[in-house]
Each structure stands twice: as structure tokens, then as C-alpha cells.
Design an enzyme around this catalytic site. Sequence first.
Site, PDB file in Angstrom:
ATOM      1  N   HIS A 116       0.843  -1.210   0.000  1.00 56.77           N
ATOM      2  CA  HIS A 116       0.000   0.000   0.000  1.00 56.77           C
ATOM      3  C   HIS A 116       0.875   1.255   0.000  1.00 56.77           C
ATOM      4  O   HIS A 116       0.609   2.210  -0.734  1.00 56.77           O
ATOM      5  CB  HIS A 116      -0.859   0.058   1.272  1.00 56.77           C
ATOM      6  CG  HIS A 116      -1.921  -0.988   1.369  1.00 56.77           C
ATOM      7  ND1 HIS A 116      -2.075  -1.796   2.471  1.00 56.77           N
ATOM      8  CD2 HIS A 116      -2.905  -1.348   0.507  1.00 56.77           C
ATOM      9  CE1 HIS A 116      -3.112  -2.604   2.283  1.00 56.77           C
ATOM     10  NE2 HIS A 116      -3.627  -2.359   1.095  1.00 56.77           N
ATOM     11  N   LYS A 135     -15.653  -7.786   3.699  1.00 58.26           N
ATOM     12  CA  LYS A 135     -14.533  -8.108   4.596  1.00 58.26           C
ATOM     13  C   LYS A 135     -14.886  -7.842   6.050  1.00 58.26           C
ATOM     14  O   LYS A 135     -15.606  -6.887   6.354  1.00 58.26           O
ATOM     15  CB  LYS A 135     -13.293  -7.277   4.225  1.00 58.26           C
ATOM     16  CG  LYS A 135     -12.675  -7.648   2.894  1.00 58.26           C
ATOM     17  CD  LYS A 135     -11.434  -6.807   2.623  1.00 58.26           C
ATOM     18  CE  LYS A 135     -10.816  -7.127   1.277  1.00 58.26           C
ATOM     19  NZ  LYS A 135      -9.767  -6.152   0.902  1.00 58.26           N
ATOM     20  N   ARG A 181      -1.581  -5.559  -8.513  1.00 55.00           N
ATOM     21  CA  ARG A 181      -0.438  -6.431  -8.212  1.00 55.00           C
ATOM     22  C   ARG A 181      -0.208  -7.441  -9.339  1.00 55.00           C
ATOM     23  O   ARG A 181       0.901  -7.646  -9.794  1.00 55.00           O
ATOM     24  CB  ARG A 181      -0.675  -7.200  -6.906  1.00 55.00           C
ATOM     25  CG  ARG A 181      -0.603  -6.324  -5.685  1.00 55.00           C
ATOM     26  CD  ARG A 181      -1.167  -7.033  -4.495  1.00 55.00           C
ATOM     27  NE  ARG A 181      -2.581  -7.341  -4.704  1.00 55.00           N
ATOM     28  CZ  ARG A 181      -3.397  -7.781  -3.747  1.00 55.00           C
ATOM     29  NH1 ARG A 181      -2.932  -7.998  -2.544  1.00 55.00           N
ATOM     30  NH2 ARG A 181      -4.667  -8.010  -4.006  1.00 55.00           N
ATOM     31  N   SER A 187      -2.936  -7.613   2.830  1.00 54.66           N
ATOM     32  CA  SER A 187      -3.181  -7.521   4.271  1.00 54.66           C
ATOM     33  C   SER A 187      -3.550  -8.901   4.825  1.00 54.66           C
ATOM     34  O   SER A 187      -3.147  -9.251   5.931  1.00 54.66           O
ATOM     35  CB  SER A 187      -4.317  -6.541   4.563  1.00 54.66           C
ATOM     36  OG  SER A 187      -3.972  -5.257   4.112  1.00 54.66           O
TER      37      SER A 187
HETATM   38  O1  PNS Z   1      -8.768  -2.523   0.024  1.00 54.36           O
HETATM   39  P1  PNS Z   1     -10.062  -2.970  -0.602  1.00 54.36           P
HETATM   40  O2  PNS Z   1     -10.896  -3.764   0.395  1.00 54.36           O
HETATM   41  O3  PNS Z   1      -9.860  -3.703  -1.894  1.00 54.36           O
HETATM   42  O4  PNS Z   1     -10.894  -1.624  -0.945  1.00 54.36           O
HETATM   43  C1  PNS Z   1     -12.203  -1.682  -1.446  1.00 54.36           C
HETATM   44  C2  PNS Z   1     -12.920  -0.351  -1.177  1.00 54.36           C
HETATM   45  C3  PNS Z   1     -12.966  -0.075   0.323  1.00 54.36           C
HETATM   46  C4  PNS Z   1     -12.192   0.769  -1.887  1.00 54.36           C
HETATM   47  C5  PNS Z   1     -14.382  -0.482  -1.761  1.00 54.36           C
HETATM   48  O5  PNS Z   1     -15.033  -1.556  -1.152  1.00 54.36           O
HETATM   49  C6  PNS Z   1     -15.177   0.820  -1.584  1.00 54.36           C
HETATM   50  O6  PNS Z   1     -15.006   1.762  -2.326  1.00 54.36           O
HETATM   51  N1  PNS Z   1     -16.029   0.859  -0.540  1.00 54.36           N
HETATM   52  C7  PNS Z   1     -16.866   2.005  -0.248  1.00 54.36           C
HETATM   53  C8  PNS Z   1     -18.296   1.783  -0.716  1.00 54.36           C
HETATM   54  C9  PNS Z   1     -18.414   2.025  -2.214  1.00 54.36           C
HETATM   55  O7  PNS Z   1     -18.160   3.088  -2.730  1.00 54.36           O
HETATM   56  N2  PNS Z   1     -18.825   0.963  -2.955  1.00 54.36           N
HETATM   57  C10 PNS Z   1     -18.999   1.051  -4.393  1.00 54.36           C
HETATM   58  C11 PNS Z   1     -17.767   0.613  -5.161  1.00 54.36           C
HETATM   59  S1  PNS Z   1     -17.371  -1.102  -4.846  1.00 54.36           S
END
Ligand code: PNS
Length: 161
Positions: free
Chosen positions: A18, A42, A91, A129
Site C-alpha cells: 500500500h 470483509k 499487483r 493484508s
Molecule cells: O482494500 P479494498 O478492500 O480492496 O478496498 C475496497 C474499497 C474499500 C475501496 C471499496 O469496497 C469501496 O469503495 N467501498 C466504499 C463503498 C463504495 O463506494 N462501494 C462502491 C464501489 S465497490
Amino acid sequence: MGKIAVCPGSFDPITYGHLDIIQRGAKVFDEVYVCVLNNSSKKPLFTVEERVQLIEEVTKPIPNVKVDTFQGLLVDYAKSVNANAIIRGLRAVSDFEYEMQITSVNRVLNEDIETFFVMTNNQYSFLSSSIVKEVAKYNGNISELVPKPVEEALKKKFSLD
Ligand code: PNS
């Protein structure tokens, strides 16, 4: 106004992978908001406050990085800080489908916000993670995977001190 980007994620916890993406993003954009958001698929180990505090600590040397959290949609957060860009790390090919889905949804929600992908340094292409938590849980050596404060926080979480 400068170029503002959001680097979103669960960051549970932040890893060197990250950090690599954040550093690369901070070289290109004037301001980068690292934002801890909720990923409904998650179940996090660290609280949002703990995650924010760890990110703050390890990004302290990067002057144009701000750390934040938001309960809601990423595109709404981006709009609230006047960001028109989202930075995501890639990645390996295996990330592509998931990232394409998120990017497409975000584009439907707000077509003015563009997503930029940054290739992680090869040395972190396996890192996540989840992997870090797995290794830490069984007291494996994670010193090359996460910064020191994160290593300590993980040890504390798994009561390995
Ligand atoms: O590190 P991650 O878990 O891959 O990140 C995913 C994240 C947190 C960026 C995504 O789940 C997100 O944007 N969550 C906020 C809610 C949202 O906007 N959802 C619509 C797009 S999936």
C-alpha cells in the site's frame, strides 16, 4: 486548484505494498487523500481508528498525504474533498476483474471521477493484508512486509508480546 486524488482501501492493516502505491501517487498528484472505507465483504481485524492511526504514522514523511475515513460511497467522499481521481494498485492479473468491477460501478455513479492504476513494485506483487495477518497470527516474520508500527500493532492484536 491542484490535482487531488483519493487512494481508497480497507488497509487492514496498511502494508509496504500500500505504502508503495501511496508514495507513487503522491509523486504525481498534488494532494493524496488516503481514505479508509468500508468493504462490506470483509470483516476487519483493526478498528477504523486503529487503521487510520497506523496509516498516519507511516505516511508522516510524505507531506502531500492526508489520512481520512468515510462511511459511504467512495465517489461521494471523492467529491467532498474535490478529488476527481482515484488511485488503485494492481499487483497481478488476478486483481484485474475485481478492480474492473469497482471502477465500472464508480464510473456509473460519477463519470467525472477517473480511476488510475499503479503497478505495485514487483517485490510486493504477492503481498496483501490477509497474507500479513495470516503470517503474523502464527508468529512468522513480517518485518519485510509491513512497517515497524504495523508489525507491533499486529503482535499486540495476536497477543504475541
Ligand atoms: O482494500 P479494498 O478492500 O480492496 O478496498 C475496497 C474499497 C474499500 C475501496 C471499496 O469496497 C469501496 O469503495 N467501498 C466504499 C463503498 C463504495 O463506494 N462501494 C462502491 C464501489 S465497490
